[in-house]
Design an enzyme around this catalytic site. Sequence first.
Site, mmCIF file in Angstrom:
data_model
loop_
_atom_site.group_PDB
_atom_site.id
_atom_site.type_symbol
_atom_site.label_atom_id
_atom_site.label_comp_id
_atom_site.label_asym_id
_atom_site.label_seq_id
_atom_site.Cartn_x
_atom_site.Cartn_y
_atom_site.Cartn_z
ATOM 1 N N GLY A 239 44.225 36.184 100.224
ATOM 2 C CA GLY A 239 43.116 35.306 100.550
ATOM 3 C C GLY A 239 41.717 35.855 100.382
ATOM 4 O O GLY A 239 40.752 35.089 100.428
ATOM 5 N N GLU A 275 49.181 40.434 100.523
ATOM 6 C CA GLU A 275 49.595 39.632 99.356
ATOM 7 C C GLU A 275 48.385 39.110 98.584
ATOM 8 O O GLU A 275 48.203 37.900 98.447
ATOM 9 C CB GLU A 275 50.414 38.422 99.831
ATOM 10 C CG GLU A 275 51.634 38.734 100.649
ATOM 11 C CD GLU A 275 52.243 37.480 101.294
ATOM 12 O OE1 GLU A 275 51.618 36.394 101.249
ATOM 13 O OE2 GLU A 275 53.354 37.592 101.838
ATOM 14 N N PRO A 276 47.525 39.970 98.086
ATOM 15 C CA PRO A 276 46.374 39.462 97.336
ATOM 16 C C PRO A 276 46.784 38.968 95.950
ATOM 17 O O PRO A 276 47.626 39.584 95.285
ATOM 18 C CB PRO A 276 45.462 40.683 97.217
ATOM 19 C CG PRO A 276 46.389 41.856 97.280
ATOM 20 C CD PRO A 276 47.562 41.446 98.118
ATOM 21 N N ARG A 314 40.793 24.332 87.458
ATOM 22 C CA ARG A 314 40.079 24.589 88.713
ATOM 23 C C ARG A 314 38.797 23.758 88.890
ATOM 24 O O ARG A 314 38.570 23.227 89.973
ATOM 25 C CB ARG A 314 39.787 26.085 88.887
ATOM 26 C CG ARG A 314 41.058 26.961 88.859
ATOM 27 C CD ARG A 314 40.838 28.373 89.356
ATOM 28 N NE ARG A 314 40.551 28.374 90.782
ATOM 29 C CZ ARG A 314 39.356 28.438 91.290
ATOM 30 N NH1 ARG A 314 38.296 28.577 90.516
ATOM 31 N NH2 ARG A 314 39.172 28.387 92.590
ATOM 32 N N CYS A 346 40.892 12.910 77.532
ATOM 33 C CA CYS A 346 40.324 11.570 77.708
ATOM 34 C C CYS A 346 40.139 11.169 79.156
ATOM 35 O O CYS A 346 40.748 10.194 79.614
ATOM 36 C CB CYS A 346 41.203 10.569 76.990
ATOM 37 S SG CYS A 346 41.337 11.012 75.269
#
Length: 421
Positions: A239, A275-276, A314, A346
């Site tokens: 995180g 847990e990066p 993103r 599109c």
Amino acid sequence: MDHFLYRDGALFAEDVPISEIAAAVGTPFYVYSTATLQRHFKLFDDALEGTDHLVCYAMKAASNQAILKTLAQVGAGMDVVSGGEYMRAKAAGVPGDKIVFSGVGKTADEIRTALTGGIRQFNVESEPEMEVINAVAQELGVIAPITVRVNPDVDAKTHAKIATGKSENKFGIPISRASEVYARAASLPGLEVIGIDVHIGSQLTDLAPFELAYNKVADLTAQLRAEGHNIRRLDLGGGLGIPYTRSNEAPPLPVEYGAMVKKTLGHLGCEIEIEPGRLIAGNAGLMVSKVIYVKSGEGRDFLIIDGAMNDLIRPAMYEAHHDIIAVQEPEAGVEPQPYDIVGPVCESGDTFAKQRNMPPLQSGDLIAFRSAGAYGAVMSSEYNTRPLIPEVLVNGDQFAVIRERPSFDEIINRDTIPTWL
Ligand code: LLP
């Protein structure tokens, strides 16, 4: 710091000119830097020095096997969230005892795969899942090591779609019910309770929410130990955020995160796991694309490029900002001008940036999206029958294609036509 820098006006990935890769593989493509990946892993590893720890790369961020091998070589374990990721990590040579299995909906088949191939631990997310892990372990005659993911009800202060630590989110079991759930876990013969897991969200740019959550985990550790559980491993999730806008963002560094972890949890004598994903891969990758047309609209100019929302989702999905730079560095004194930077798909959502200042560009020019290494290629699709774009890994002055661009035949021939047609 990354290894994508201009040299004599041309953008390089380590010692390789981006334009050389573009000429060899065509555009668009993703390119990753070995030195940056390994450097980011090491920042975390060093930040936890002095404590028994394992950095398990959250491979959902970028899961090409070449990337996994690059990180495994310097000592990384892996955090997986599906049977497919588990198989991929194994295929990349990561041993089962360095793989942790997270995720809210592990199926019996996925659990069987991991128990058969070897697993460091399952991070259990619900009581029904705990029962299934127990049943599968008993069926195989093994004991499954588990932690329980607790939901600390902490606001991670990040984008709503990637916050996971509030009670309204689907993740983990409420921390208030931990006592009961751990008691049940301890009574199941196929399970061995080894620790606690927590993950409150992604792209956190402040340590305060982490600290709040980890303090709750510290209290819970003491409580569960008093209740007779041998809590010896704490998985703290991933995180930690990255700077997406270079000019004005400075999220906490891994070393500061590590110091906070030691401060809040160091006294417990537990093994620490983290847990990066994003911080390791995000700024280790670019998406490189080519301008197809420059189109003058009403009061604005559009840069229509060959990369699109299916390649890098993103911006469309999280309104995410990515710095976009020209591969040919603008000469000093050149006036930037605003463009809307869009792909060919599109729908209007296929917009990467609005009124973004760029040097004057023309058809054929290359541009690069920074911070695209994490949640870029892995979230891409073939929408509009656009082939998944190639991935390239650079190491010093060498580069290699680590995922080829599929041919149209490969894509089209994946369909099968029913006999009645
Ligand atoms: N551990 C668990 C249990 C997770 O769910 C995640 C990310 C991580 C670790 C790694 O978090 P990181 O260090 O990368 O922040 N697609 C979104 C991000 C989704 C994150 C999901 N979970 C995006 O592009 O921003």
